[in-house]
Design a protein around this motif. Structure first.
Motif, PDB file in Angstrom:
ATOM      1  N   SER A   1      -9.094 -10.118  -7.970  1.00 28.21           N
ATOM      2  CA  SER A   1      -8.095  -9.696  -6.941  1.00 28.21           C
ATOM      3  C   SER A   1      -7.099  -8.939  -6.952  1.00 28.21           C
ATOM      4  CB  SER A   1      -7.958 -11.379  -6.324  1.00 28.21           C
ATOM      5  OG  SER A   1      -9.100 -12.390  -5.770  1.00 28.21           O
ATOM      6  N   THR A   2      -6.104  -9.002  -7.977  1.00 28.01           N
ATOM      7  CA  THR A   2      -5.039  -7.704  -7.398  1.00 28.01           C
ATOM      8  C   THR A   2      -6.078  -6.740  -7.607  1.00 28.01           C
ATOM      9  OG1 THR A   2      -3.758  -9.336  -8.825  1.00 28.01           O
ATOM     10  CG2 THR A   2      -3.323  -7.375  -8.846  1.00 28.01           C
ATOM     11  N   ALA A   3      -7.268  -6.618  -8.495  1.00 27.26           N
ATOM     12  CA  ALA A   3      -8.031  -5.235  -8.444  1.00 27.26           C
ATOM     13  C   ALA A   3      -7.898  -4.449  -7.343  1.00 27.26           C
ATOM     14  CB  ALA A   3      -8.962  -4.822  -9.939  1.00 27.26           C
ATOM     15  N   VAL A   4      -8.687  -4.975  -6.407  1.00 26.87           N
ATOM     16  CA  VAL A   4      -8.989  -5.024  -5.332  1.00 26.87           C
ATOM     17  C   VAL A   4      -7.951  -4.598  -4.441  1.00 26.87           C
ATOM     18  CG1 VAL A   4     -10.078  -5.759  -3.236  1.00 26.87           C
ATOM     19  CG2 VAL A   4     -10.923  -6.288  -5.138  1.00 26.87           C
ATOM     20  N   GLU A   5      -6.856  -5.604  -4.412  1.00 24.72           N
ATOM     21  CA  GLU A   5      -5.386  -5.266  -3.762  1.00 24.72           C
ATOM     22  C   GLU A   5      -5.319  -3.839  -3.855  1.00 24.72           C
ATOM     23  OE1 GLU A   5      -5.277  -7.071  -0.698  1.00 24.72           O
ATOM     24  OE2 GLU A   5      -7.052  -8.154  -1.118  1.00 24.72           O
ATOM     25  N   LEU A   6      -4.920  -4.070  -5.332  1.00 17.03           N
ATOM     26  CA  LEU A   6      -4.413  -2.655  -5.683  1.00 17.03           C
ATOM     27  C   LEU A   6      -5.450  -1.664  -5.289  1.00 17.03           C
ATOM     28  CD1 LEU A   6      -2.659  -0.606  -7.618  1.00 17.03           C
ATOM     29  CD2 LEU A   6      -4.172  -0.772  -9.160  1.00 17.03           C
ATOM     30  N   LEU A   7      -6.355  -1.372  -4.710  1.00 15.26           N
ATOM     31  CA  LEU A   7      -7.584  -0.673  -4.837  1.00 15.26           C
ATOM     32  C   LEU A   7      -7.108  -0.087  -2.857  1.00 15.26           C
ATOM     33  CD1 LEU A   7      -9.862   2.310  -4.278  1.00 15.26           C
ATOM     34  CD2 LEU A   7     -11.301   0.067  -4.269  1.00 15.26           C
ATOM     35  N   VAL A   8      -6.761  -1.479  -2.635  1.00 12.64           N
ATOM     36  CA  VAL A   8      -7.001  -1.107  -0.535  1.00 12.64           C
ATOM     37  C   VAL A   8      -4.980  -0.629  -0.536  1.00 12.64           C
ATOM     38  CG1 VAL A   8      -6.760  -2.439   1.080  1.00 12.64           C
ATOM     39  CG2 VAL A   8      -8.136  -2.867  -0.211  1.00 12.64           C
ATOM     40  N   SER A   9      -4.247  -0.970  -0.951  1.00 13.50           N
ATOM     41  CA  SER A   9      -3.141  -0.308  -1.042  1.00 13.50           C
ATOM     42  C   SER A   9      -3.328   0.969  -1.287  1.00 13.50           C
ATOM     43  CB  SER A   9      -1.958  -0.852  -2.014  1.00 13.50           C
ATOM     44  OG  SER A   9      -2.081  -2.164  -2.190  1.00 13.50           O
ATOM     45  N   LEU A  10      -3.889   1.740  -2.212  1.00 16.58           N
ATOM     46  CA  LEU A  10      -3.802   3.400  -2.713  1.00 16.58           C
ATOM     47  C   LEU A  10      -4.625   3.535  -1.679  1.00 16.58           C
ATOM     48  CD1 LEU A  10      -3.904   5.265  -4.986  1.00 16.58           C
ATOM     49  CD2 LEU A  10      -6.188   4.972  -5.819  1.00 16.58           C
ATOM     50  N   LEU A  11      -5.077   3.173  -1.069  1.00 14.26           N
ATOM     51  CA  LEU A  11      -6.272   3.366  -0.110  1.00 14.26           C
ATOM     52  C   LEU A  11      -5.471   4.138   1.147  1.00 14.26           C
ATOM     53  CD1 LEU A  11      -9.396   1.693  -0.334  1.00 14.26           C
ATOM     54  CD2 LEU A  11      -8.867   4.462  -0.876  1.00 14.26           C
ATOM     55  N   GLN A  12      -4.227   2.839   0.937  1.00  9.86           N
ATOM     56  CA  GLN A  12      -3.770   3.462   2.627  1.00  9.86           C
ATOM     57  C   GLN A  12      -2.176   4.798   2.249  1.00  9.86           C
ATOM     58  OE1 GLN A  12      -4.064   1.138   5.747  1.00  9.86           O
ATOM     59  NE2 GLN A  12      -6.042   1.405   4.664  1.00  9.86           N
ATOM     60  N   HIS A  13      -2.842   4.269   1.374  1.00  6.15           N
ATOM     61  CA  HIS A  13      -0.970   5.838   0.605  1.00  6.15           C
ATOM     62  C   HIS A  13      -1.512   6.856   1.627  1.00  6.15           C
ATOM     63  CE1 HIS A  13       2.229   7.855  -1.319  1.00  6.15           C
ATOM     64  NE2 HIS A  13       2.486   6.715  -1.594  1.00  6.15           N
ATOM     65  N   PRO A  14      -0.605   7.939   2.223  1.00  2.00           N
ATOM     66  CA  PRO A  14      -0.789   9.313   2.720  1.00  2.00           C
ATOM     67  C   PRO A  14      -1.681  10.449   1.501  1.00  2.00           C
ATOM     68  CG  PRO A  14       0.976   8.483   2.839  1.00  2.00           C
ATOM     69  CD  PRO A  14       0.795   7.645   2.898  1.00  2.00           C
ATOM     70  N   LYS A  15      -1.003  10.044   0.419  1.00  2.00           N
ATOM     71  CA  LYS A  15      -1.522  10.795  -0.799  1.00  2.00           C
ATOM     72  C   LYS A  15      -2.643  10.176  -1.614  1.00  2.00           C
ATOM     73  CE  LYS A  15       2.997  12.858  -1.795  1.00  2.00           C
ATOM     74  NZ  LYS A  15       4.342  13.347  -3.047  1.00  2.00           N
ATOM     75  N   GLY A  16      -3.015   8.973  -1.121  1.00  2.00           N
ATOM     76  CA  GLY A  16      -4.238   9.138  -1.227  1.00  2.00           C
ATOM     77  C   GLY A  16      -4.000   8.596  -3.512  1.00  2.00           C
ATOM     78  N   ASN A  17      -5.236   9.300  -4.290  1.00  2.00           N
ATOM     79  CA  ASN A  17      -5.276   8.953  -5.293  1.00  2.00           C
ATOM     80  C   ASN A  17      -4.087   9.568  -5.738  1.00  2.00           C
ATOM     81  OD1 ASN A  17      -6.521   7.932  -7.681  1.00  2.00           O
ATOM     82  ND2 ASN A  17      -7.868   9.704  -7.986  1.00  2.00           N
ATOM     83  N   HIS A  18      -2.726   9.814  -5.337  1.00  2.00           N
ATOM     84  CA  HIS A  18      -2.320  11.081  -5.803  1.00  2.00           C
ATOM     85  C   HIS A  18      -1.121  10.047  -5.760  1.00  2.00           C
ATOM     86  CE1 HIS A  18      -4.778  14.484  -7.291  1.00  2.00           C
ATOM     87  NE2 HIS A  18      -5.498  14.781  -6.171  1.00  2.00           N
ATOM     88  N   ALA A  19      -1.207   8.890  -5.158  1.00  2.00           N
ATOM     89  CA  ALA A  19       0.425   8.264  -4.988  1.00  2.00           C
ATOM     90  C   ALA A  19       1.517   7.781  -6.144  1.00  2.00           C
ATOM     91  CB  ALA A  19      -0.650   7.325  -4.414  1.00  2.00           C
ATOM     92  N   PRO A  20       2.096   8.762  -6.357  1.00  2.00           N
ATOM     93  CA  PRO A  20       3.237   8.044  -7.178  1.00  2.00           C
ATOM     94  C   PRO A  20       3.225   6.531  -7.719  1.00  2.00           C
ATOM     95  CG  PRO A  20       4.439   8.722  -5.752  1.00  2.00           C
ATOM     96  CD  PRO A  20       2.950   8.657  -5.119  1.00  2.00           C
ATOM     97  N   SER A  21       3.552   6.680  -9.046  1.00  2.00           N
ATOM     98  CA  SER A  21       3.590   4.990  -8.909  1.00  2.00           C
ATOM     99  C   SER A  21       5.432   4.756  -8.639  1.00  2.00           C
ATOM    100  CB  SER A  21       3.882   4.686 -10.907  1.00  2.00           C
ATOM    101  OG  SER A  21       4.082   3.407 -11.628  1.00  2.00           O
ATOM    102  N   PRO A  22       5.931   3.547  -8.538  1.00  2.00           N
ATOM    103  CA  PRO A  22       7.144   2.867  -8.447  1.00  2.00           C
ATOM    104  C   PRO A  22       8.467   3.250  -9.265  1.00  2.00           C
ATOM    105  CG  PRO A  22       5.749   0.714  -8.201  1.00  2.00           C
ATOM    106  CD  PRO A  22       4.965   2.211  -8.289  1.00  2.00           C
ATOM    107  N   LYS A  23       9.544   3.493  -9.571  1.00  2.00           N
ATOM    108  CA  LYS A  23      10.213   4.112  -9.835  1.00  2.00           C
ATOM    109  C   LYS A  23      10.820   3.022 -10.807  1.00  2.00           C
ATOM    110  CE  LYS A  23      11.738   8.142  -6.973  1.00  2.00           C
ATOM    111  NZ  LYS A  23      10.968   8.436  -6.555  1.00  2.00           N
ATOM    112  N   PRO A  24      11.270   3.090 -11.987  1.00  2.00           N
ATOM    113  CA  PRO A  24      11.975   1.615 -12.727  1.00  2.00           C
ATOM    114  C   PRO A  24      12.831   1.159 -11.862  1.00  2.00           C
ATOM    115  CG  PRO A  24      11.418   2.940 -14.049  1.00  2.00           C
ATOM    116  CD  PRO A  24      11.550   3.917 -12.737  1.00  2.00           C
ATOM    117  N   SER A  25      13.283   0.191 -11.735  1.00  2.00           N
ATOM    118  CA  SER A  25      14.360  -0.496 -11.105  1.00  2.00           C
ATOM    119  C   SER A  25      15.448  -0.349 -11.912  1.00  2.00           C
ATOM    120  CB  SER A  25      14.662  -1.908 -11.027  1.00  2.00           C
ATOM    121  OG  SER A  25      14.218  -2.493 -12.411  1.00  2.00           O
ATOM    122  N   GLN A  26      17.171  -0.307 -11.608  1.00  2.00           N
ATOM    123  CA  GLN A  26      18.056   0.416 -11.925  1.00  2.00           C
ATOM    124  C   GLN A  26      18.635  -0.665 -13.200  1.00  2.00           C
ATOM    125  OE1 GLN A  26      21.009   0.519  -9.517  1.00  2.00           O
ATOM    126  NE2 GLN A  26      20.276   2.643  -8.326  1.00  2.00           N
TER     127      GLN A  26
END
Length: 704
Positions: free
Chosen positions: A571-596
């Motif tokens: 389920s996590t893998a599928v949700e990750l894909l759908v989130s990626l598809l919704q990103h304007p940069k698609g497969n080139h979406a950057p990864s979240p920055k680490p917290s401080q």
């Protein structure tokens, strides 16, 4: 004199209207209850002769509303006229029942009244109607009620004692042909809904004009020669159709404003019931009558300019003859496959009503997904993708369904294990189609060549089979947008990792431990120097993938994991894909920055910016720990010497093709030599040997 009785309009609703309303409700209206414009049509009523009795059987026309009713421009059926209206759809059956129907009715009546008072030609508004609906989209039941507002004339219009007669007997065949032909020139080859006619200077010839020109067209015409004509949907011999009611009211309004309002009003009415000119031997079906509006004290006062809107009637009765709504149940007449298809879309599109208006479901549904592995992960991923509306799902697996599979892999049943077991990929695809026939699911039995598993050169057919398998895998990856790596072994992921990166595909990887899992998206190939490059499954390794299956005990060869972990990871893998598809940069979406505070990102963070899609964060890797019920978001950089995704490896593949792969399969150490990892190992060993290790005092052989 007899009061004119009008034959009420009835409605006919095409099933296509309900399909159009369903689409409008889901995609446009959502939770809005605003009225929307709608159009309908009606034609002339007609009679047919019963062959057995010889009597005429009336067949009145109905107001027909079809699937094109919401379109700005529609093509009318031949010999028909248009009627405009408004539709108001309610969100619940309770709101539909409790609606202030009289207020809605009055709103439409007011529009007609305003048009009568101010429009140069109110013809298009005289047949205006109201349609209120409730669409139960889960059961495909539609509750609806039509209203055709018509004003009450006081005093009422009267018909002379002779009543309604055959128009041919009163006007003559030549006059009718002249009126009919002249009227068609007004409507552009079709008869208009309402028009005026008067004798011309040529005997038996008539002139016509739009209804809105009543005052000027009849300015010098005697009342006995004034003809008001309309396309009559009624087939009753003595009751003209409902549209005439508002047309006569409009004329009475104009009369009330004229200097001759104190005089009685007398008109000839032609009820056109012929769609085209009858043949020489066929009689005209149209009717003719002379109507008048008698004088009454104060009768014209309500019609004076600026006066209050007159009372109106016009709610349609149901099939039982009662003033009540009707219901259309489409479920029995719909293809179950189409029902399922619309139901899937409904559940997803409801997300956009309140929560995610910008969710692009079409991008998800059009994504073609290739699942390498039809085991526990593959089955759950397939179900998850189908739940998101993905329509193309392809399985690849080399195994057959065994007796241990069905309890853990939800696409298989006991019968799939019999007689040696069905091929897993084909069985999984067939199961998806049983769940939802609208999915384009296929399965391919295919072995993926792997590093550390040499392919003997003898007999030559083994190498040719491996070549064919690689070519088929390349073709499948070319035909899909996303590749899921869901296999059991580590080395089986190497070839699709390489191909996915080289071909610019989205690659989603999922792997299981006993109570831990990894879900990640492989980084996309890019030549931009300032764009962070994300790693793949092998980027943290300093050795090439090797044989992990030989000389392993049963528990080492099988994926031994907590039963609930696979569904969580899938389920996590599928949700990750759908989130990626919704990103304007698609497969080139950057990864979240680490917290401080550290390298772990707060999973609840929903920062706006490049790292988020409408569904939230789009992480690079998620590592889950079921023992602590915890997820950790990790970002891993691409490794320039990675044996799976580095440019060195990709370039070798693009240059040598299968020959490069064959070296990776057969030659231990080839990938290390290709990427320079062997030199890295040597440098590391040399560095260790050059260190002068000092032993602390007291440590030595005598101490053991």
């Amino acid at each position: 004199m007899t009061v004119v009785q009008f034959n009420p309009l009835t409605s006919t609703v095409s099933p296509s209207l309900w399909h159009a309303l369903t689409k409008l409700k889901i995609d446009v209206l959502k939770l809005s209850q605003d009225t929307v414009p709608i159009s309908a049509s009606y034609s002339a009523g007609r009679t047919v002769t019963d062959r057995e009795t010889g009597t005429d059987v009336p067949l009145p026309s109905t107001l027909t509303v079809a699937g094109e009713a919401f379109e700005a421009t529609t093509t009318l059926p031949s010999h028909s006229v248009s009627a405009l209206g408004v539709l108001k759809n309610f969100n619940t059956i309770e709101e539909f029942k409790a609606a202030d129907k009289q207020a809605l009715f009055n709103d439409v009546a007011q529009e007609i009244w305003n048009s009568i008072k101010s429009s140069p030609d109110p013809s298009k508004d005289l047949s205006r109607f109201l349609l209120i609906t409730f669409a139960d989209l889960k059961k495909y039941k539609f509750y609806y009620w039509f209203a055709f507002p018509a004003f009450i004339s006081k005093p009422a219009w009267e018909i002379e004692e002779s009543g309604w007669q055959t128009a041919e007997d009163n006007l003559g065949r030549g006059a009718l042909e002249s009126i009919f032909t002249s009227a068609q020139s007004l409507g552009g080859s079709s008869t208009p809904a309402f028009f005026l006619a008067r004798p011309s200077s040529i005997p038996s010839e008539y002139e016509t004009a739009p209804l809105g020109q009543y005052a000027t067209f009849f300015a010098n015409t005697a009342q006995s020669s004034r003809i008001v004509a309309f396309l009559d949907p009624s087939a009753h011999p003595q009751h003209p159709g409902w549209p005439l009611r508002n047309a006569l009211f409009y004329i009475s309004y104009l009369h009330s404003l004229s200097p001759h309002s104190a005089q009685p009003l007398r008109l000839s009415v032609l009820c056109l019931r012929d769609s085209e000119l009858p043949g020489p031997e066929k009689p005209w079906k149209s009717r003719f009558g002379i109507v008048s509006l008698p004088l009454a004290p104060g009768a014209s006062a309500p019609l004076e300019e600026g006066g209050a809107r007159p009372a109106a009637v016009g709610w349609e009765k149901n099939t039982l003859g009662k003033l009540a709504p009707r219901m259309a149940d489409l479920a029995p007449m719909m293809d179950p496959t189409q029902l399922a298809d619309q139901a899937v879309d409904l559940n997803l599109k409801l997300m956009r009503w309140r929560i995610l208006p910008s969710l692009d479901l079409e991008r998800v549904s059009s994504t073609r997904c290739l699942l390498l592995g039809a085991g526990t992960l593959g089955c759950y991923v397939g179900r998850g993708l189908m739940a998101w509306g993905v329509r193309t799902i392809t399985f690849v697996d080399s195994g057959r369904v065994s007796f241990s599979n069905p309890v853990r892999q939800p696409l298989f049943e006991f019968e799939d294990c019999l007689n040696g077991g069905k091929p897993k990929a084909e069985a999984a695809a067939a199961a998806l189609k049983r769940v939802f026939p609208g999915v384009n699911a296929t399965g391919h039995t295919l072995s993926i060549p792997m590093p550390g598993h040499p392919i003997p050169s003898s007999p030559p057919s083994l190498v040719e089979q491996a070549r064919a398998d690689v070519e088929k895998l390349e073709k499948l990856i070319d035909e899909h947008d996303v590749v899921f790596l869901l296999m059991d072994s580590r080395e089986s992921r190497w070839l699709p990792t390489l191909l996915g990166k080289a071909k610019g595909k989205v690659v989603i990887n999922a792997a299981l431990g006993f109570d831990t899992y990894l879900v990640m998206r492989h980084g996309a190939r890019t030549s931009e120097a300032d764009v962070p490059k994300l790693g793949c499954y092998y980027c943290n390794d300093i050795v090439a993938p090797a044989d992990s299956l030989t000389d392993r005990t049963l528990d080492q060869m099988c994926t031994v994991t907590r039963p609930g972990l696979a569904s969580i990871a899938s389920s996590t893998a599928v949700e990750l894909l759908v989130s990626l598809l919704q990103h304007p940069k698609g497969n080139h979406a950057p990864s979240p920055k680490p917290s401080q505070s550290g390298s772990q990102r707060d999973p609840s963070a929903q920062d706006a910016g490049d790292e988020s899609s409408v569904l939230g964060l789009v992480p690079h890797q998620l590592r889950g720990y079921l023992a602590q019920f915890n997820n950790v978001l990790i970002t891993g950089a691409a490794y320039e010497r990675c044996t799976g995704c580095s440019e060195i490896v990709i370039s070798a593949y693009e240059k040598e093709g299968f020959e490069m792969m064959l070296k990776a399969f057969n030659q231990p150490g080839y990938l290390e030599q290709l990427t320079g990892l062997d030199k890295l190992h040597a440098e590391g060993e040399a560095a260790l040997e050059s260190v002068d290790w000092e032993e602390e005092e007291g440590e030595g052989e005598d101490d053991f």
